[in-house]
Design a protein around this motif. Structure first.
Motif, short mmCIF file in Angstrom:
data_model
loop_
_atom_site.label_atom_id
_atom_site.label_comp_id
_atom_site.label_asym_id
_atom_site.label_seq_id
_atom_site.Cartn_x
_atom_site.Cartn_y
_atom_site.Cartn_z
N PHE A 48 -9.84 -79.96 65.69
CA PHE A 48 -10.23 -78.96 66.69
C PHE A 48 -8.97 -78.29 67.24
CE2 PHE A 48 -13.57 -82.36 67.10
CZ PHE A 48 -14.48 -81.71 66.31
N LYS A 79 -7.96 -78.45 71.01
CA LYS A 79 -7.82 -79.74 71.67
C LYS A 79 -6.49 -80.38 71.28
CE LYS A 79 -12.80 -80.65 71.80
NZ LYS A 79 -13.05 -80.93 73.22
N GLU A 131 -7.19 -85.60 72.50
CA GLU A 131 -8.58 -85.12 72.65
C GLU A 131 -9.30 -85.09 71.30
OE1 GLU A 131 -7.87 -82.16 76.49
OE2 GLU A 131 -7.77 -81.38 74.45
N PHE A 177 -12.63 -87.69 70.37
CA PHE A 177 -13.84 -86.86 70.37
C PHE A 177 -15.12 -87.68 70.26
CE2 PHE A 177 -17.09 -84.18 68.45
CZ PHE A 177 -17.05 -83.07 69.26
N SER A 178 -15.20 -88.55 69.25
CA SER A 178 -16.45 -89.26 69.01
C SER A 178 -16.80 -90.23 70.13
CB SER A 178 -16.38 -90.00 67.68
OG SER A 178 -15.39 -90.99 67.72
N LYS A 212 -15.85 -89.92 73.26
CA LYS A 212 -16.17 -89.14 74.45
C LYS A 212 -17.63 -88.67 74.36
CE LYS A 212 -14.73 -85.12 77.09
NZ LYS A 212 -14.07 -83.81 77.00
N ILE A 213 -18.01 -88.21 73.16
CA ILE A 213 -19.38 -87.80 72.89
C ILE A 213 -20.35 -88.96 73.18
CG2 ILE A 213 -20.97 -87.29 70.95
CD1 ILE A 213 -19.42 -84.88 71.81
N ARG A 248 -8.99 -89.87 64.17
CA ARG A 248 -10.22 -89.35 64.75
C ARG A 248 -11.43 -89.97 64.06
NH1 ARG A 248 -11.67 -83.01 64.32
NH2 ARG A 248 -12.17 -83.67 62.19
N ALA A 249 -11.34 -90.11 62.72
CA ALA A 249 -12.45 -90.70 61.98
C ALA A 249 -12.57 -92.20 62.28
CB ALA A 249 -12.26 -90.47 60.49
N PHE A 261 -14.33 -93.38 65.51
CA PHE A 261 -15.79 -93.39 65.42
C PHE A 261 -16.29 -94.77 64.97
CE2 PHE A 261 -19.66 -92.39 62.85
CZ PHE A 261 -20.42 -91.82 63.84
#
Lengths: 291, 358
Positions: free
Chosen positions: B92, B95, B99, B103-104, B106-107, B152-153, B156
């Motif tokens: 992103f 971001k 951030e 992401f995941s 936070k979601i 990031r992955a 999750f």
């Protein structure tokens, strides 16, 4: 050493960019900055004077403050805010469709939305008068088909808002289309893959990334509505007076150029201030990802 | 890999049609938990379509995908316990590094402190300086972006991590370094990795098992060792890199004859169920010059040119009767003693050649 500084001072003149921009700059100076400066200068001339060689005075500004012009400013601002919000709500889905869904039909939709701009704004507004008029197209049809009357629509604030939304829709829509098409589909897929719902994708990815388009469309529309007068006059009758109407009256009926100029200066300052605030709040470079 | 949980991910009869075109044709696969599995194929082989179906961005036209025994065909991407590292990385841009990574979670609604702890842990694991938390991803280098995408992955915490050729845009050296790093991270996390790439070489370095795809079908599945030593057909053999190929037919027990020629070679296979096919001989196995004299199979050709490959030297030999150029490789400290333009003998032992079908 002195020689080199001299040289570097003149260096910018040899820059092909500066040279290429020169004709346009001169044209803008005479055609755009010139009249603005004239208006600025006239705003400090004594009331009802038609020349610039008088002793400067603040009397126009003082009389504006003592008069009820704040009402016109308020209406113009209120209309601008309401119309921008309404247009965002109306345009976002259309822009989304044009940017992502319509594919080959997007050109047709663009044409259909753009073609009315070729017709004079006043004529289109008179079209709306015919529709909204008592016993007009809408009222008459409702009466004969359902026996319901819709006679009080014309010359009201909602009618003005309808006209403003109708006239300025393309100015919000097209920047928004560009803004939305700037959001790569893979980013939305990535967000979804990471567990985001549709609403979360919209809030976290699409909205911030289409912000440049939203900002440009919003500011364009806001400034245009702030300076609009035909809608309020044609569809609003005497319902409200917007500031552009006051400025026109000052220049024409009242033959008071200095007062009209002072009002113009205040309107320009107001729009400039609001645009400045918005640009400070939203860092476009960061949104686009250049920083 | 142990086969305790062989069907962690099980694909049966997966097919994807776009109109008349069959992009993926009846794929059956079992992937074990903790495995590093790679799908390899040239562009247009259907591997991208395959991975898009696995993450839930496309629906298969036919077949069933089961994860831990549960059918996940109709589960949308955001409900699947899997995650993908995109070819474009899809970071992103608005971001920061931190951030992006968080992401995941936070979601999912984790609070700020927990998120920060997790992000720091991941950044450490992926050798990203903690000070990068606030840094814009657009200012990161190519290698750093890879790590951010992977972090990031991983944040999750997926059951399976998919990779869509994330290294293909990088320069050679960085790619080589990141291949090994990725395998190390696979080892450290113990997660199931499913990777797709067009480079068999890349697949070899990282994978526990490899599936080779061609025109929507799987041609061969095996360990890197199996794929290298026992390619199932000419396509797989040539996919690995430069090999010498010769069309041959059976001419006796352990004997093959060149199609349209008189040369006969000895092979290890007794050729019980073989009639025609291809003889594959790798350049690094061929002997040249004096060393070839002791080999059971020999042919003569003209030394046309030589190329330095670093640790090895490669020679191009023109063999007139085959109308072919063959490649021979020698270690650089034991080069071929002759000169360009010389007639030279090359040879190999029966055990060194591979016999494959079309």
């Amino acid at each position: 050493m002195a020689g080199t500084t001299q040289n570097s001072k003149l260096q910018w003149l040899r820059n092909p960019g500066v040279l290429a921009a020169l004709p346009a700059s001169i044209f803008l100076l005479i055609g755009f900055a010139g009249p603005l400066l004239m208006v600025g200068a006239y705003s400090f001339m004594p009331s009802r004077s038609f020349s610039l060689n008088q002793i400067p005075t603040f009397e126009n500004y003082i009389s504006i403050i003592h008069d009820s012009y704040y009402l016109s400013f308020f209406w113009s601002l209120a209309m601008a805010v309401i119309v921008v919000i309404l247009l965002f709500i109306i345009c976002y889905p259309i822009a989304y469709g044009m940017a992502k869904l319509f594919n080959k039909w997007a050109n047709l939709v663009t044409a259909l939305i753009a073609v009315p701009i070729l017709i004079s704004e006043n004529i289109r507004l008179f079209g709306w008068v015919l529709i909204l008029l008592k016993n007009g197209i809408l009222d008459g049809s409702l009466q004969s088909l359902f026996g319901v009357s819709a006679s009080g629509l014309l010359f009201t604030v909602p009618a003005i808002i309808l006209g403003l939304v109708y006239v300025y829709l393309p100015f919000t829509l097209f920047p928004l289309v560009i803004g939305i098409s700037m959001v790569p589909d893979t980013l939305k897929e990535a967000a979804s893959d990471l567990g985001a719902t549709r609403w979360q994708i919209f809030r976290e990815v699409e909205l911030p990334l289409s912000m440049p388009g939203l900002m440009i469309g919003g500011i364009l529309t806001f400034v245009l509505v702030l300076g609009s007068l035909a809608e309020a006059k044609i569809l609003g009758g005497q319902a409200i007076v917007m500031i552009a109407d006051d400025i026109e009256s000052a220049f024409t009926f009242a033959q008071n150029w200095p007062k009209g100029s002072a009002l113009s200066v205040l309107l320009i300052a107001l729009s400039g201030f609001i645009v400045f605030l918005l640009f400070r709040r939203v860092d476009l470079d960061r949104v686009i990802g250049r920083r | 890999m142990s086969d305790v949980n062989e069907s962690f991910l099980e694909l049966s009869g997966i097919t994807k049609r776009f109109g008349d075109f069959v992009a993926v044709d009846d794929i059956n696969l079992k992937i074990a938990e903790g495995e590093f599995f790679t799908l390899v194929g040239p562009s247009g082989s259907g591997k991208t379509t395959m991975i898009r179906m696995l993450v839930g961005m496309d629906q298969p036209s036919d077949g069933e995908m089961r994860l831990k025994g549960q059918v996940m065909n109709n589960l949308p991407a955001n409900k699947r316990p899997t995650c993908m590292v995109f070819q474009s990385l899809a970071l992103f841009p608005h971001k920061s590094v931190g951030e992006n990574i968080e992401f995941s979670i936070k979601i999912a609604g984790q609070d700020k402190a927990a998120r920060r702890t997790r992000v720091n842990q991941l950044m450490e694991q992926l050798r990203l300086p903690l000070s990068y938390y606030e840094k814009s991803v657009m200012q990161c280098s190519g290698g750093e972006r890879q790590r951010v995408a992977l972090a990031r992955a991983l944040a999750f915490d997926p059951d399976i991590l998919f990779f869509d050729e994330p290294l293909s845009a990088l320069d050679f050296r960085l790619r080589k370094a990141l291949e090994k790093e990725l395998k190390d991270i696979h080892r450290e996390t113990g997660k199931t990795f499913v990777y797709i790439t067009h480079s068999l070489e890349e697949a070899m370095v990282m994978s526990d098992r490899i599936a080779i795809m061609r025109q929507g079908r799987i041609v061969q599945v095996g360990t890197p060792h199996e794929i290298y030593n026992y390619p199932k057909n000419k396509f797989v053999a040539q996919f690995m890199g430069e090999v010498n190929t010769l069309a041959v037919k059976k001419s006796g027990k352990n004997k093959v004859k060149v199609v349209g020629g008189d040369d006969e070679f000895t092979v290890l296979d007794d050729l019980a169920d073989f009639t025609t096919g291809f003889l594959i001989i790798r350049p690094e196995i061929l002997k040249i010059g004096k060393a070839a004299a002791k080999m059971k199979n020999r042919i003569k050709g003209v030394a046309y040119n030589d190329y330095a490959l670093g640790s090895r030297v490669q020679y191009q030999i023109i063999i007139d009767q085959f109308e072919e150029h063959w490649l021979v490789e020698r270690l650089q400290d034991e080069p071929y003693e002759g000169r360009r333009g010389d007639m030279v003998e090359i040879g190999w032992q029966p055990a060194d050649s591979i016999l494959v079908s079309e």
